[in-house]
Design a protein around this motif. Structure first.
Motif, PDB file in Angstrom:
ATOM      1  N   PHE A 136     -46.210 -37.041 -24.486  1.00  0.00           N
ATOM      2  CA  PHE A 136     -45.320 -38.176 -24.236  1.00  0.00           C
ATOM      3  C   PHE A 136     -45.855 -39.445 -24.873  1.00  0.00           C
ATOM      4  O   PHE A 136     -45.113 -40.276 -25.371  1.00  0.00           O
ATOM      5  CB  PHE A 136     -45.113 -38.387 -22.740  1.00  0.00           C
ATOM      6  CG  PHE A 136     -43.890 -39.178 -22.449  1.00  0.00           C
ATOM      7  CD1 PHE A 136     -42.643 -38.575 -22.451  1.00  0.00           C
ATOM      8  CD2 PHE A 136     -43.966 -40.549 -22.213  1.00  0.00           C
ATOM      9  CE1 PHE A 136     -41.501 -39.322 -22.220  1.00  0.00           C
ATOM     10  CE2 PHE A 136     -42.824 -41.285 -21.981  1.00  0.00           C
ATOM     11  CZ  PHE A 136     -41.584 -40.669 -21.979  1.00  0.00           C
ATOM     12  N   PHE A 139     -44.623 -39.918 -28.261  1.00  0.00           N
ATOM     13  CA  PHE A 139     -43.304 -40.553 -28.340  1.00  0.00           C
ATOM     14  C   PHE A 139     -43.427 -42.065 -28.220  1.00  0.00           C
ATOM     15  O   PHE A 139     -42.831 -42.810 -28.991  1.00  0.00           O
ATOM     16  CB  PHE A 139     -42.411 -39.994 -27.231  1.00  0.00           C
ATOM     17  CG  PHE A 139     -41.192 -40.822 -26.950  1.00  0.00           C
ATOM     18  CD1 PHE A 139     -40.152 -40.880 -27.868  1.00  0.00           C
ATOM     19  CD2 PHE A 139     -41.090 -41.567 -25.781  1.00  0.00           C
ATOM     20  CE1 PHE A 139     -39.031 -41.649 -27.618  1.00  0.00           C
ATOM     21  CE2 PHE A 139     -39.976 -42.338 -25.537  1.00  0.00           C
ATOM     22  CZ  PHE A 139     -38.942 -42.387 -26.444  1.00  0.00           C
ATOM     23  N   THR A 173     -34.321 -43.636 -34.064  1.00  0.00           N
ATOM     24  CA  THR A 173     -34.188 -43.459 -32.617  1.00  0.00           C
ATOM     25  C   THR A 173     -33.706 -42.051 -32.306  1.00  0.00           C
ATOM     26  O   THR A 173     -34.190 -41.408 -31.368  1.00  0.00           O
ATOM     27  CB  THR A 173     -33.205 -44.501 -32.052  1.00  0.00           C
ATOM     28  OG1 THR A 173     -33.624 -45.779 -32.483  1.00  0.00           O
ATOM     29  CG2 THR A 173     -33.186 -44.440 -30.559  1.00  0.00           C
ATOM     30  N   ILE A 174     -32.744 -41.584 -33.102  1.00  0.00           N
ATOM     31  CA  ILE A 174     -32.277 -40.217 -32.860  1.00  0.00           C
ATOM     32  C   ILE A 174     -33.428 -39.237 -33.066  1.00  0.00           C
ATOM     33  O   ILE A 174     -33.655 -38.325 -32.250  1.00  0.00           O
ATOM     34  CB  ILE A 174     -31.089 -39.882 -33.790  1.00  0.00           C
ATOM     35  CG1 ILE A 174     -29.881 -40.693 -33.342  1.00  0.00           C
ATOM     36  CG2 ILE A 174     -30.774 -38.402 -33.758  1.00  0.00           C
ATOM     37  CD1 ILE A 174     -28.687 -40.548 -34.235  1.00  0.00           C
ATOM     38  N   THR A 177     -35.755 -39.462 -30.176  1.00  0.00           N
ATOM     39  CA  THR A 177     -35.158 -38.881 -28.980  1.00  0.00           C
ATOM     40  C   THR A 177     -35.178 -37.355 -29.053  1.00  0.00           C
ATOM     41  O   THR A 177     -35.431 -36.679 -28.055  1.00  0.00           O
ATOM     42  CB  THR A 177     -33.717 -39.398 -28.804  1.00  0.00           C
ATOM     43  OG1 THR A 177     -33.724 -40.803 -28.996  1.00  0.00           O
ATOM     44  CG2 THR A 177     -33.207 -39.075 -27.434  1.00  0.00           C
ATOM     45  N   ILE A 181     -36.772 -34.870 -26.415  1.00  0.00           N
ATOM     46  CA  ILE A 181     -36.065 -33.731 -25.811  1.00  0.00           C
ATOM     47  C   ILE A 181     -36.934 -32.482 -25.950  1.00  0.00           C
ATOM     48  O   ILE A 181     -37.124 -31.720 -24.980  1.00  0.00           O
ATOM     49  CB  ILE A 181     -34.697 -33.510 -26.491  1.00  0.00           C
ATOM     50  CG1 ILE A 181     -33.779 -34.698 -26.204  1.00  0.00           C
ATOM     51  CG2 ILE A 181     -34.058 -32.230 -26.008  1.00  0.00           C
ATOM     52  CD1 ILE A 181     -32.489 -34.688 -27.002  1.00  0.00           C
TER      53      ILE A 181
ATOM     54  N   MET C  17     -25.233 -36.116 -24.200  1.00  0.00           N
ATOM     55  CA  MET C  17     -25.924 -36.046 -25.489  1.00  0.00           C
ATOM     56  C   MET C  17     -24.917 -35.930 -26.627  1.00  0.00           C
ATOM     57  O   MET C  17     -24.947 -36.689 -27.596  1.00  0.00           O
ATOM     58  CB  MET C  17     -26.836 -34.817 -25.461  1.00  0.00           C
ATOM     59  CG  MET C  17     -27.923 -34.809 -26.503  1.00  0.00           C
ATOM     60  SD  MET C  17     -28.896 -33.315 -26.307  1.00  0.00           S
ATOM     61  CE  MET C  17     -29.912 -33.745 -24.937  1.00  0.00           C
ATOM     62  N   LEU C  21     -23.950 -38.777 -29.448  1.00  0.00           N
ATOM     63  CA  LEU C  21     -24.071 -38.504 -30.886  1.00  0.00           C
ATOM     64  C   LEU C  21     -22.721 -38.670 -31.567  1.00  0.00           C
ATOM     65  O   LEU C  21     -22.630 -39.203 -32.665  1.00  0.00           O
ATOM     66  CB  LEU C  21     -24.601 -37.096 -31.120  1.00  0.00           C
ATOM     67  CG  LEU C  21     -26.107 -36.956 -31.190  1.00  0.00           C
ATOM     68  CD1 LEU C  21     -26.481 -35.519 -31.480  1.00  0.00           C
ATOM     69  CD2 LEU C  21     -26.690 -37.867 -32.251  1.00  0.00           C
ATOM     70  N   LEU C  37     -25.794 -44.690 -29.121  1.00  0.00           N
ATOM     71  CA  LEU C  37     -27.222 -44.387 -29.133  1.00  0.00           C
ATOM     72  C   LEU C  37     -27.789 -44.511 -27.722  1.00  0.00           C
ATOM     73  O   LEU C  37     -28.584 -43.671 -27.271  1.00  0.00           O
ATOM     74  CB  LEU C  37     -27.913 -45.363 -30.076  1.00  0.00           C
ATOM     75  CG  LEU C  37     -29.247 -44.947 -30.644  1.00  0.00           C
ATOM     76  CD1 LEU C  37     -29.055 -43.725 -31.506  1.00  0.00           C
ATOM     77  CD2 LEU C  37     -29.836 -46.083 -31.471  1.00  0.00           C
ATOM     78  N   PHE C  40     -26.822 -41.573 -25.689  1.00  0.00           N
ATOM     79  CA  PHE C  40     -27.625 -40.426 -26.137  1.00  0.00           C
ATOM     80  C   PHE C  40     -29.013 -40.476 -25.503  1.00  0.00           C
ATOM     81  O   PHE C  40     -29.516 -39.475 -24.977  1.00  0.00           O
ATOM     82  CB  PHE C  40     -27.715 -40.475 -27.667  1.00  0.00           C
ATOM     83  CG  PHE C  40     -28.550 -39.410 -28.284  1.00  0.00           C
ATOM     84  CD1 PHE C  40     -28.288 -38.070 -28.028  1.00  0.00           C
ATOM     85  CD2 PHE C  40     -29.608 -39.732 -29.124  1.00  0.00           C
ATOM     86  CE1 PHE C  40     -29.060 -37.084 -28.606  1.00  0.00           C
ATOM     87  CE2 PHE C  40     -30.380 -38.747 -29.694  1.00  0.00           C
ATOM     88  CZ  PHE C  40     -30.111 -37.422 -29.439  1.00  0.00           C
ATOM     89  N   GLN C  41     -29.598 -41.642 -25.508  1.00  0.00           N
ATOM     90  CA  GLN C  41     -30.927 -41.760 -24.908  1.00  0.00           C
ATOM     91  C   GLN C  41     -30.879 -41.510 -23.405  1.00  0.00           C
ATOM     92  O   GLN C  41     -31.763 -40.867 -22.844  1.00  0.00           O
ATOM     93  CB  GLN C  41     -31.504 -43.148 -25.190  1.00  0.00           C
ATOM     94  CG  GLN C  41     -31.972 -43.293 -26.616  1.00  0.00           C
ATOM     95  CD  GLN C  41     -32.636 -44.632 -26.841  1.00  0.00           C
ATOM     96  OE1 GLN C  41     -32.100 -45.666 -26.446  1.00  0.00           O
ATOM     97  NE2 GLN C  41     -33.796 -44.618 -27.468  1.00  0.00           N
ATOM     98  N   VAL C  44     -31.332 -38.117 -22.206  1.00  0.00           N
ATOM     99  CA  VAL C  44     -32.696 -37.621 -22.152  1.00  0.00           C
ATOM    100  C   VAL C  44     -33.368 -38.010 -20.831  1.00  0.00           C
ATOM    101  O   VAL C  44     -34.124 -37.243 -20.249  1.00  0.00           O
ATOM    102  CB  VAL C  44     -33.498 -38.154 -23.340  1.00  0.00           C
ATOM    103  CG1 VAL C  44     -34.896 -37.606 -23.310  1.00  0.00           C
ATOM    104  CG2 VAL C  44     -32.811 -37.776 -24.613  1.00  0.00           C
ATOM    105  N   ALA C  81     -39.808 -44.638 -21.087  1.00  0.00           N
ATOM    106  CA  ALA C  81     -38.756 -44.347 -22.065  1.00  0.00           C
ATOM    107  C   ALA C  81     -37.648 -45.380 -21.965  1.00  0.00           C
ATOM    108  O   ALA C  81     -37.077 -45.783 -22.978  1.00  0.00           O
ATOM    109  CB  ALA C  81     -38.195 -42.955 -21.832  1.00  0.00           C
TER     110      ALA C  81
ATOM    111  N   VAL D 546     -26.377 -38.460 -39.249  1.00  0.00           N
ATOM    112  CA  VAL D 546     -26.361 -37.908 -37.900  1.00  0.00           C
ATOM    113  C   VAL D 546     -25.717 -36.534 -37.930  1.00  0.00           C
ATOM    114  O   VAL D 546     -26.153 -35.597 -37.249  1.00  0.00           O
ATOM    115  CB  VAL D 546     -25.614 -38.857 -36.945  1.00  0.00           C
ATOM    116  CG1 VAL D 546     -25.523 -38.252 -35.570  1.00  0.00           C
ATOM    117  CG2 VAL D 546     -26.330 -40.181 -36.878  1.00  0.00           C
TER     118      VAL D 546
END
Lengths: 495, 86, 117, 562
Positions: A136, A139, A173-174, A177, A181, C17, C21, C37, C40-41, C44, C81, D546
């Motif tokens: 972690f 990240f 960021t994607i 993330t 995950i 999610m 996206l 975004l 999406f976060q 998580v 996070a 994406v």
């Protein structure tokens, strides 16, 4: 002294972090630069000491706050990340002396401080990602470095820097993330976040679906961060429109750290080379790497902005590195890691020289550079040498890494890969050759005629890198041998 | 096709008078060598170069054939000067 | 149906999610992309938090009265996070403001067109 | 005695050249080859200097008779080239020629393939500057083609040596042979540099486009280095006899047709290489002696010829046969030197070409290759036509009014005089050259039979020229292009490459958007409210990136789960 020695791993990260906050606190340009310079050099020294200690006594484990792993956060330095730490801190230490001239010419005192603050945060993040043994934590540090680098890129001269930073932000960021995950899934399956603890628990449940899903998320996330084709689209704009210093720094370090992450996840956690032979991963990686090598090189040939050209070239070079990783043998990994090291040196140097041209000329459009070789001989000579190294001319560092990559392919009996490596190098020659041709064999334009050679402060850091690129072309005892030792660790999943 | 027809060889005419003597000497030498070759010297590089006048005949006819062949080949290969330029 | 209900948290995670996206892909407005975004976060966060909750468990303060505790680790992690996420969104918004100043629009196709010139 | 690779003396010495000016530069560029020569002279035979690099022991100084001979002639030619290029004021050509020469000398002393490869590539890169320095658009594009092919040769060599290393465990440069894939690749690499038929087009494409001095320098090194390595690695390879015979014969047709005198000389270069390649293919001691001797004399007379044509180009601005002529009066000395060169290449008795070519012909006849022998004899007669007579005739004697120029600059004249003197000197005292040859030799070139047969061949061939010229059969000099192998990559190949590049880049650029297009159409069916201008059709990268992320994720998941 022994106290210092004991806390070296923490110092590695804390030093730039503290320095960053100092910059933010004082907000005086020159002072910030001094702080950045000293902390960069110090963290380089720390990295050197760490490497020496690792070579001497093996793996160093450091418990943050005295909480013992796997519950607390562990910093663990072995040969692999000591090597990467050295790359990152070394590139940073070389670039900082260069920054003063180019940054102070454009920004006011306060803005300069913010620049240095961001620079140091990127450094902190990258060093942190490399040194930490906690998933972690990876990240968190990744996001520290990424957020700071978005800000750095947005500081570019061109307004396109803003959109480039925005794109990078979305994609980064994607990517991050996705990595979380992946880490989350692994954590859910094993209940631990310590990388090495994970590595010991994973083999039992290696083929369960959540673990495989985690692997997929990690692969895609890291691929995004390291700009593996086709997830590289953020990179060209980011490198092209950010400040030259930022391009040099990020090109030299950020993608390298992401590659390190890939190595760490694939080899350490998922159990070394055997994991590679059990999954279709090597084939996918190999194909993507080959496409990257060719597609990006061809696109680079057609670029008119040299920074963008080099950015695409980075994508191609990352292809080379990933190709080496995909074979997962000792030789090929040696090639990949050596190329990581060499590419960091070469690309950082090339971007620094381009920065010097930008500083004098205000443009790096290829057609505006005609005849510049006569007006800025040292700069362009350096460009040619580094270009040769990028091509992989013998006697330069680039040759060594491609040599090992080629050998790695040959060991698998895939001689045609050798042919592909060679032809991709030929493409490299074409785009470097274009610049050389314009710079030396065209009549200077009116703007170029008035140019002076780049200032010394900007030249010597670049020449330091050039000297390194030549030196490591002959003496491989440092770069390749260290990489080989690290490769042995990776292949056998020793941790 | 826009190549020039080149320089005519006719310029040679004006020079020939100067060469007349020279040419006679040249032909005289040719004949002299032939005579020497025929009467005194034996060649033994290969089995067939001792055939009388082998070298002279080879030189002369070889050249003639070669030039005629070259002229024929030219028809195939000739392109305008700027053929490769865009 | 019971299969879905039993792992409802995962389904919600997946929907969030994909939804997040999708917004990033489909919306041209830069602020909306950031919103996507964010969603999406958030998915998580849920992914991490939900397995940490144990039904009937309590806060992990050691006491003789309780035997079942929730796992505290995910909360700590997700707190971090969230901080990271907030920083990302903030930075993204700042960039959008600057883009608006530089280009006069925050529609990405319009910005893209201006860049092509 | 200095144990230091002598090629490096030139390479490092070249760094100083751009700083120096005038006579200091001249002296420096002459001292370097001289000094290197003395160094080599003082060296004993054997492996003298090794270096550990790339995890290999590299032999950088294998001194024996063969490498000595080639290094001497390379240095000699560098020396003459240095005098010839004294008038240059730019700072690229002179150092490039020195580095090029130094790398060639360095390559000659390499005892292993890897260091050979290094010097091989340096010659390629240094030499391209001699073409680029002409600074015309034609030269530029020609230089790029040249560089790609040269580097390609280097890459083949590299691939070959890695494969070989992988198989045999060492990279020593001894006899290689064709019996392994590695050997085949190396053969091909050498063959490109040696201008084997079908691989020769770079030479006739690039050499005539180089600068005045550049062509002279280029003609010296690359191809003769290739002869040297072939003699080392592939002596006695039967295939070379046929390759060489073709090389000796086909260029004469082009040479007689070509208008640009420097291109004529480039074709003649290939023709002369053919003789050497045949000799290497035969591979007996005598034949190898012949190849080495011919390389030695050829370097000098070919440089002499190119120097004289270069002087014409320098003074008149053209080297086209159709625009030159009648220059005998204004440039008598140049004309004289040119004729000495022409006599040498045509192998007139008492000129240098005779004493070396005779060895090759005798060796070929001695081993019983009669057809090859006839081909070489035919090529000799052809040589007389297109160089021996054509070059002096069209440059100096055929009348062309209106060109009034000065005699060549003094430095050029001195350089040409030196080379011309050598041509005659070696022709008259062949034992000087024979003593240098790699194997002991007791060959007598000047027997009555040799002299007579060669004279007959040449005189009757010349008489054919006169007759054909008078009859008007002799091909006219036309401003034209004659197609050669390079047509394949300069016309269809170029179009193909352009097509591929355009396709790749547009494919690359539109890959994202097309996919999104498709996806959009698909989505449009599902969600009508997105309308015809759906945002998904937009090409802005974040969207497509994406999407790529999603696609890859699904791909990985599928692959892992299967």
């Amino acid at each position: 002294m022994s106290f210092m020695q004991e806390h070296l791993p923490a110092l590695q990260v804390v030093l730039p972090l503290v320095a960053a906050s100092l910059c933010a606190l004082f907000r005086v340009g020159y002072l910030s630069w001094l702080i950045t310079l000293s902390s960069s050099i110090l963290s380089f020294l720390v990295a050197v000491f760490l490497l020496l200690r690792v070579l001497e006594q093996g793996i160093i484990s450091y418990e943050i706050g005295g909480w013992s792993p796997p519950f607390g956060i562990e910093y663990r330095v072995d040969l692999i990340n000591a090597f990467v730490l050295l790359i990152v801190s070394c590139v940073s230490a070389v670039i900082v002396p260069y920054t003063q001239k180019s940054i102070s010419a454009r920004f006011g005192s306060t803005e300069q401080s913010w620049f240095y603050c961001m620079y140091l945060l990127v450094l902190t993040g990258l060093l942190g990602v490399t040194i930490t043994g906690d998933a972690f934590n990876i990240f968190v540090f990744l996001e520290i470095s990424s957020l700071a680098s978005y800000a750095l890129i947005a500081m570019g001269r061109d307004r396109r820097g803003l959109t480039a930073a925005y794109q990078y932000l979305i994609m980064g960021t994607i990517g991050a993330t996705f990595i979380v995950i992946g880490i989350g899934l692994l954590w859910a399956m094993t209940g631990t976040l310590n990388l090495y603890d994970l590595a010991s628990r994973l083999p039992e449940i290696k083929s369960s679906r959540p673990v495989l899903a985690a692997l997929a998320f990690l692969t895609v996330g890291v691929s995004l961060k390291l700009a593996l084709f086709p997830l590289h689209l953020w990179l060209p704009n980011a490198y092209a429109y950010g400040p030259s210093v930022a391009s040099a720094f990020l090109a030299g370090t950020a993608t390298k750290v992401s590659i390190y992450l890939l190595l760490r996840f694939f080899f350490t956690i998922f159990g070394g080379a055997t994991f590679f032979t059990e999954t279709p991963l090597p084939e996918i990686l190999k194909i993507l790497a080959l496409i990257a090598m060719f597609a990006a090189s061809i696109v680079a040939i057609f670029q008119s902005n040299i920074k963008r050209m080099l950015a695409y070239s980075s994508v191609a070079q990352i292809g080379f590195i990933i190709l080496g990783i995909s074979y997962a043998t000792e030789t090929s990994l040696t090639g990949a890691m050596t190329h990581m090291f060499n590419h960091a040196i070469m690309k950082a140097g090339l971007f620094l020289l381009l920065g010097a041209i930008m500083f004098r000329l205000g443009s790096v459009k290829i057609e505006e550079l005609s005849g510049i070789g006569r007006k800025m001989p040292l700069t362009m000579a350096g460009f040619v040498i580094l270009g040769l190294s990028l091509i992989g001319a013998p006697g330069t560092a680039g040759f060594i890494s491609k040599w090992y990559l080629g050998l790695g392919a040959l060991e698998q009996g895939e001689w045609w890969i050798l042919v592909l490596i060679v032809s991709a190098s030929l493409l490299t020659m074409i785009y470097i050759g274009r610049v050389v041709e314009v710079a030396y064999f065209r009549e200077p334009t009116d703007e170029v005629v008035q140019l002076k050679e780049a200032p010394l402060e900007m030249l010597w850091p670049a020449y330091l890198l050039i000297a390194a690129a030549i030196y490591f072309g002959f003496d491989t005892s440092f770069s390749a041998d260290l990489a080989r030792q690290a490769a042995v660790l990776l292949v056998n999943a020793v941790y | 096709m826009n190549y020039n027809s080149g320089k005519p060889i006719s310029g040679l005419r004006s020079q020939i008078p100067k060469f007349v003597n020279f040419q006679n000497i040249f032909y005289f030498f040719c004949v002299l060598l032939l005579v020497i070759d025929f009467s005194f010297i034996t060649h033994h590089e290969t089995s067939f170069d001792s055939i009388p006048f082998f070298y002279a005949a080879f030189g002369f006819f070889g050249s003639v054939i070669f030039v005629i062949l070259a002229v024929k080949i030219r028809k195939l290969l000739l392109r305008a000067e700027d053929y490769f330029d865009d | 149906m019971s299969l879905i209900l039993a792992s409802i948290n995962y389904w919600v995670t997946i929907i969030l999610m994909i939804g997040g996206l999708y917004i990033v892909v489909a919306h041209g407005n830069m602020v909306k992309k950031l919103v996507g975004l964010g969603i999406f976060q958030t998915s998580v966060y849920l992914l991490f938090l939900s397995p940490g909750k144990i039904l009937g468990g309590t806060a992990p303060i050691i006491s003789e009265k309780f035997e079942v505790y929730s796992n505290p680790l995910p909360h700590v992690l997700i707190l971090t996070a969230i901080v990271v996420g907030v920083a990302t969104i903030a930075l993204g918004m700042a960039l959008v403001v600057r883009i608006n100043e530089a280009y006069g629009t925050i529609e990405d196709d319009e910005v893209h067109e201006m860049e092509q010139e | 005695m200095i144990e230091f690779p002598p090629g490096l003396i030139l390479i490092f010495g070249a760094i100083l050249v751009p700083i120096l000016k005038g006579y200091v530069r001249l002296v420096w560029t002459l001292i370097l080859p001289l000094f290197a020569f003395l160094v080599i002279l003082s060296l004993p035979n054997g492996n003298l200097f090794s270096l550990n690099a790339f995890g290999q022991e590299l032999q950088l100084m294998r001194v024996d008779q063969l490498s000595r001979l080639f290094s001497y002639v390379f240095l000699l030619a560098s020396f003459i080239g240095g005098i010839y290029s004294f008038h240059l004021r730019d700072s690229i050509e002179a150092p490039a020629s020195l580095i090029y020469g130094g790398a060639s000398v360095g390559a000659v002393f390499c005892g292993d393939l890897l260091s050979l490869f290094v010097f091989w590539e340096i010659t390629a890169i240094a030499s391209v500057f001699l073409i680029l320095a002409r600074k015309t658009a034609r030269a530029r594009s020609s230089a790029i083609r040249y560089l790609i092919i040269q580097i390609g040769s280097g890459m083949l060599l590299f691939a070959g040596l890695t494969i070989r290393w992988h198989q045999t465990g060492n990279i020593d440069f001894g006899h290689i042979g064709l019996d392994s894939p590695g050997g085949l690749l190396i053969f091909l690499a050498f063959g490109i540099k040696c201008a084997f038929p079908l691989l020769h087009s770079w030479l006739v494409d690039a050499y005539p486009e180089a600068t005045v001095t550049g062509t002279v320098i280029l003609s010296i090194f690359t191809t003769k280095l290739a002869i040297y390595v072939l003699a080392r690695g592939f002596a006695g390879t039967e295939e070379l006899i046929w390759i060489g015979a073709i090389m000796a014969s086909f260029p004469i047709f082009y040479a007689i047709l070509e208008n640009d005198l420097r291109r004529v000389l480039s074709y003649s270069l290939i023709n002369q290489l053919g003789f050497m390649v045949v000799a290497i293919g035969i591979g007996t001691e005598m034949a190898l002696n012949g190849a080495a001797a011919h390389a030695f004399t050829h370097i000098i007379y070919k440089a002499l010829l190119l120097m004289s044509v270069g002087a014409l180009l320098y003074r008149t601005g053209t080297s086209l046969g159709s625009q030159l002529g009648g220059l005998f009066k204004s440039m008598p000395l140049t004309a004289g030197f040119c004729m000495i060169g022409a006599a040498s290449i045509s192998a007139f008795p008492f000129f240098s070409g005779f004493v070396s070519k005779a060895i090759i012909l005798s060796a070929v006849a001695h081993e019983g290759y009669f057809v090859t022998w006839l081909v070489l004899l035919f090529a000799s007669a052809g040589t007389l036509h297109y160089v021996g007579i054509k070059i002096p005739y069209f440059a100096f004697f055929s009348s062309q009014p209106g060109i009034k120029v000065k005699e060549a600059p003094i430095n050029m004249l001195i350089a040409m005089a030196l080379a011309a003197a050598l041509c005659i000197f070696i022709g008259v005292y062949p034992s000087l050259l024979y003593d240098l040859l790699p194997y002991p030799i007791n060959y007598v070139p000047y027997t009555a039979s040799h002299i007579l047969s060669q004279s007959l061949l040449l005189l009757f061939s010349a008489s054919a020229f006169i007759i054909l010229l008078r009859k008007g059969i002799y091909p006219k000099q036309l401003n034209s292009t004659h197609l050669d192998v390079d047509w394949f990559y300069r016309k269809p190949g170029r179009d193909l490459i352009r097509y591929i590049f355009i396709m790749t880049s547009s494919f690359y650029n539109h890959l994202g958007s097309n996919l999104i297009d498709r996806f959009e159409r698909f989505v449009y069916q599902l969600y009508r409210h997105h309308g015809p201008h759906g945002v998904l059709a937009r090409t802005w990268p974040t969207g497509s990136m994406v999407l790529w992320v999603a696609v890859l994720l699904v791909a990985y998941l599928l692959f892992y789960f299967i």
